[in-house]
Design a protein around this motif. Structure first.
Motif, PDB file in Angstrom:
ATOM      1  N   UNK A   3      38.995  52.902  -4.745  1.00 15.70           N
ATOM      2  CA  UNK A   3      38.340  54.374  -3.887  1.00 15.70           C
ATOM      3  C   UNK A   3      37.208  53.864  -3.217  1.00 15.70           C
ATOM      4  N   UNK A   4      37.312  54.403  -2.071  1.00 16.24           N
ATOM      5  CA  UNK A   4      36.176  54.320  -0.908  1.00 16.24           C
ATOM      6  C   UNK A   4      35.526  55.572  -0.597  1.00 16.24           C
ATOM      7  N   UNK A   5      34.404  55.529  -0.261  1.00 10.05           N
ATOM      8  CA  UNK A   5      33.810  56.823   0.195  1.00 10.05           C
ATOM      9  C   UNK A   5      33.437  56.586   1.728  1.00 10.05           C
ATOM     10  N   UNK A   6      33.950  57.799   2.368  1.00  6.17           N
ATOM     11  CA  UNK A   6      33.748  57.761   4.143  1.00  6.17           C
ATOM     12  C   UNK A   6      32.669  58.946   4.351  1.00  6.17           C
ATOM     13  N   UNK A   7      31.419  58.601   5.247  1.00  3.90           N
ATOM     14  CA  UNK A   7      30.594  59.197   5.495  1.00  3.90           C
ATOM     15  C   UNK A   7      30.499  59.384   7.121  1.00  3.90           C
ATOM     16  N   UNK A   8      30.633  60.496   7.676  1.00  4.82           N
ATOM     17  CA  UNK A   8      30.911  60.579   9.135  1.00  4.82           C
ATOM     18  C   UNK A   8      29.716  61.158   9.617  1.00  4.82           C
ATOM     19  N   UNK A   9      29.418  60.735  10.905  1.00  2.32           N
ATOM     20  CA  UNK A   9      28.087  61.070  11.415  1.00  2.32           C
ATOM     21  C   UNK A   9      28.468  60.875  13.042  1.00  2.32           C
ATOM     22  N   UNK A  10      27.479  61.164  13.975  1.00  4.32           N
ATOM     23  CA  UNK A  10      27.257  61.094  15.289  1.00  4.32           C
ATOM     24  C   UNK A  10      28.460  61.904  16.013  1.00  4.32           C
ATOM     25  N   UNK A  11      28.654  63.068  15.420  1.00  2.10           N
ATOM     26  CA  UNK A  11      29.614  63.954  15.862  1.00  2.10           C
ATOM     27  C   UNK A  11      31.200  63.327  15.810  1.00  2.10           C
ATOM     28  N   UNK A  12      31.367  62.743  14.999  1.00  2.31           N
ATOM     29  CA  UNK A  12      32.789  62.143  14.665  1.00  2.31           C
ATOM     30  C   UNK A  12      32.979  60.507  15.307  1.00  2.31           C
ATOM     31  N   UNK A  13      31.883  60.141  16.206  1.00  2.00           N
ATOM     32  CA  UNK A  13      31.960  58.980  16.786  1.00  2.00           C
ATOM     33  C   UNK A  13      31.777  57.671  15.863  1.00  2.00           C
ATOM     34  N   UNK A  14      31.360  57.820  14.607  1.00  2.00           N
ATOM     35  CA  UNK A  14      31.331  56.803  13.827  1.00  2.00           C
ATOM     36  C   UNK A  14      31.299  57.190  12.428  1.00  2.00           C
ATOM     37  N   UNK A  15      31.865  56.132  11.405  1.00  2.00           N
ATOM     38  CA  UNK A  15      31.641  56.537  10.103  1.00  2.00           C
ATOM     39  C   UNK A  15      31.437  55.410   9.420  1.00  2.00           C
ATOM     40  N   UNK A  16      30.795  55.604   7.920  1.00  2.00           N
ATOM     41  CA  UNK A  16      30.599  54.595   7.108  1.00  2.00           C
ATOM     42  C   UNK A  16      31.439  54.406   6.043  1.00  2.00           C
ATOM     43  N   UNK A  17      32.098  53.280   5.653  1.00  5.66           N
ATOM     44  CA  UNK A  17      33.043  52.889   4.642  1.00  5.66           C
ATOM     45  C   UNK A  17      32.220  52.436   3.447  1.00  5.66           C
ATOM     46  N   UNK A  18      32.431  53.047   2.446  1.00  2.92           N
ATOM     47  CA  UNK A  18      31.416  52.605   1.187  1.00  2.92           C
ATOM     48  C   UNK A  18      32.413  52.419  -0.003  1.00  2.92           C
ATOM     49  N   UNK A  19      31.901  51.252  -0.621  1.00  2.00           N
ATOM     50  CA  UNK A  19      32.364  50.973  -2.064  1.00  2.00           C
ATOM     51  C   UNK A  19      31.563  50.389  -2.736  1.00  2.00           C
ATOM     52  N   UNK A  20      31.022  51.043  -3.756  1.00  2.00           N
ATOM     53  CA  UNK A  20      29.924  50.477  -4.633  1.00  2.00           C
ATOM     54  C   UNK A  20      28.564  50.366  -3.683  1.00  2.00           C
ATOM     55  N   UNK A  21      27.951  49.109  -3.837  1.00  2.00           N
ATOM     56  CA  UNK A  21      26.926  48.742  -2.965  1.00  2.00           C
ATOM     57  C   UNK A  21      27.340  48.293  -1.587  1.00  2.00           C
ATOM     58  N   UNK A  22      28.527  48.100  -1.190  1.00  2.00           N
ATOM     59  CA  UNK A  22      28.897  47.390  -0.101  1.00  2.00           C
ATOM     60  C   UNK A  22      29.486  48.611   0.848  1.00  2.00           C
ATOM     61  N   UNK A  23      28.982  48.420   2.288  1.00  2.00           N
ATOM     62  CA  UNK A  23      29.271  49.200   3.455  1.00  2.00           C
ATOM     63  C   UNK A  23      29.657  48.605   4.437  1.00  2.00           C
ATOM     64  N   UNK A  24      30.330  49.472   5.342  1.00  2.00           N
ATOM     65  CA  UNK A  24      31.027  48.916   6.520  1.00  2.00           C
ATOM     66  C   UNK A  24      31.016  50.066   7.419  1.00  2.00           C
TER      67      UNK A  24
END
Length: 366
Positions: A77-98
């Motif tokens: 499982x991964x978490x997705x956090x969206x920002x910049x009006x949909x122009x970017x998102x951060x993919x997170x699993x634990x302490x790792x992000x992309x």
């Protein structure tokens, strides 16, 4: 989170771990990340010893995502956090992000910014806001790799997009590459179409959409036009000046209106997807949260487009009606009504002829 810096030979013996605009809202929340079998090819002269055998073992491994990914393997499982009006998102699993950034060439495509090697790319394409499919492709440690990945939603919701619609409108209004559609003619066209289709005028803009601006065409001449005396609106006598100079207008008198019809020909309320092209869609109250939709209206089957050409200087006052498939945007029928007189009455007559010419398809309203 997948460790993208560890793409190496040893991973060939196991599953390699993969790393709105309003029109393209990416749903935020929890997704399950899958990777699948595709190809791992040893590069002659670059792969380690027995590299071909390693690739063969990887490609023969056994392992949702329907038929999209052969032998899929879950990466958790991964978490997705969206920002910049949909122009970017951060993919997170634990302490790792992309970080993923939206492609400037394709708003449905997102590109990972750092996967640990410059020779491997991870791209994800957003499908219907909450499904993401993509690939990891490139060269690593003597191997050419290319295999599919996908993110399947588990618990998603609309991201915070406050202020994004307003920003889109403001950008459209100040864009130097757009022309303002004559406001009076735009309103007149909407009213003519409303009367033609039997829509009460106070509800016209619920069912009829007409853009307020339109992109300038590349062929448009932005240079001043020189007119000789007596030509166009240049007077024969003009304070001793021989020629007149006409500067390009910032407005256009071509108005396009659009409505959506269900399979039975009934009008559907419309809104736009918020993109630069303002593609229209059904304004379904049940789809206020597109990440958890509950449709209450039928889908659109056809789009009826009526275009008014009121170009006085060329003696044109025509109307064209087109029936377009709502999914493919392919025209299925069209009729062009030539206008031989100026003024509103000619446009009313032209709209009636054009509408009847495509079979008068509207049967009612939702």
């Amino acid at each position: 989170m997948i460790d993208f810096t560890r793409i190496s030979l040893t991973l060939a013996f196991a599953a390699m771990s993969p790393q709105l605009a309003l029109a393209n809202i990416v749903c935020a929340g929890t997704y399950e990340f899958f990777s699948g079998k595709n190809t791992v090819q040893a590069i002659p002269g670059e792969a380690p010893e027995n590299g071909a055998r390693a690739a063969e073992l990887y490609n023969s491994r056994a392992g949702w995502v329907g038929q999209l990914i052969p032998k899929p393997q879950s990466e958790g499982l991964h978490e997705v956090e969206v920002s910049q009006c949909g122009r970017q998102f951060v993919l997170t699993q634990g302490s790792k992000t992309m970080l993923f950034l939206q492609s400037i060439m394709d708003e449905t495509l997102y590109v990972a910014q750092d996967i640990g090697t410059a020779e491997v790319d991870l791209t994800l394409r957003v499908v219907d806001h909450k499904i993401m499919v993509g690939t990891i492709a490139g060269k690593s440690h003597g191997f050419e790799i290319n295999y599919p990945v996908a993110m399947d939603p588990r618990d998603v919701s609309m991201p915070a997009m406050r202020g994004c619609a307003e920003a889109t409108v403001q950008e459209e209004q100040v864009d130097e590459d757009r022309l303002i559609i004559d406001p009076a003619l735009r309103l007149e066209a909407i009213n003519i179409v409303a009367d033609q289709l039997g829509v009460p005028r106070d509800r016209a803009e619920t069912y009829i959409y007409a853009q307020r601006t339109v992109a300038k065409t590349e062929s448009r001449n932005d240079e001043p036009i020189i007119l000789s005396p007596g030509e166009g609106d240049c007077p024969l006598v003009f304070a001793g000046i021989r020629d007149c100079v006409r500067y390009p207008s910032d407005t256009t008198t071509i108005v396009e209106t659009n409505v959506l019809l269900d399979e039975g020909g009934r009008l559907l309320p419309v809104t736009t997807d918020g993109s630069a092209t303002n593609r229209i869609r059904v304004d379904d109250p049940g789809l206020a949260d597109i990440c958890a939709p509950e449709e209450s209206l039928p889908p659109a089957s056809q789009r009826l487009r009526m275009t008014f050409f009121a170009i006085d200087e060329d003696g044109i006052n025509d109307v064209q009606a087109s029936l377009v498939d709502a999914d493919t945007d392919i025209a299925t029928d069209a009729h062009y009504a030539n206008g031989y007189n100026a003024g509103r009455q000619q446009r009313v007559q032209g709209a009636d002829e054009a509408y009847q010419g495509v079979g008068a398809p509207v049967t009612g309203m939702h």
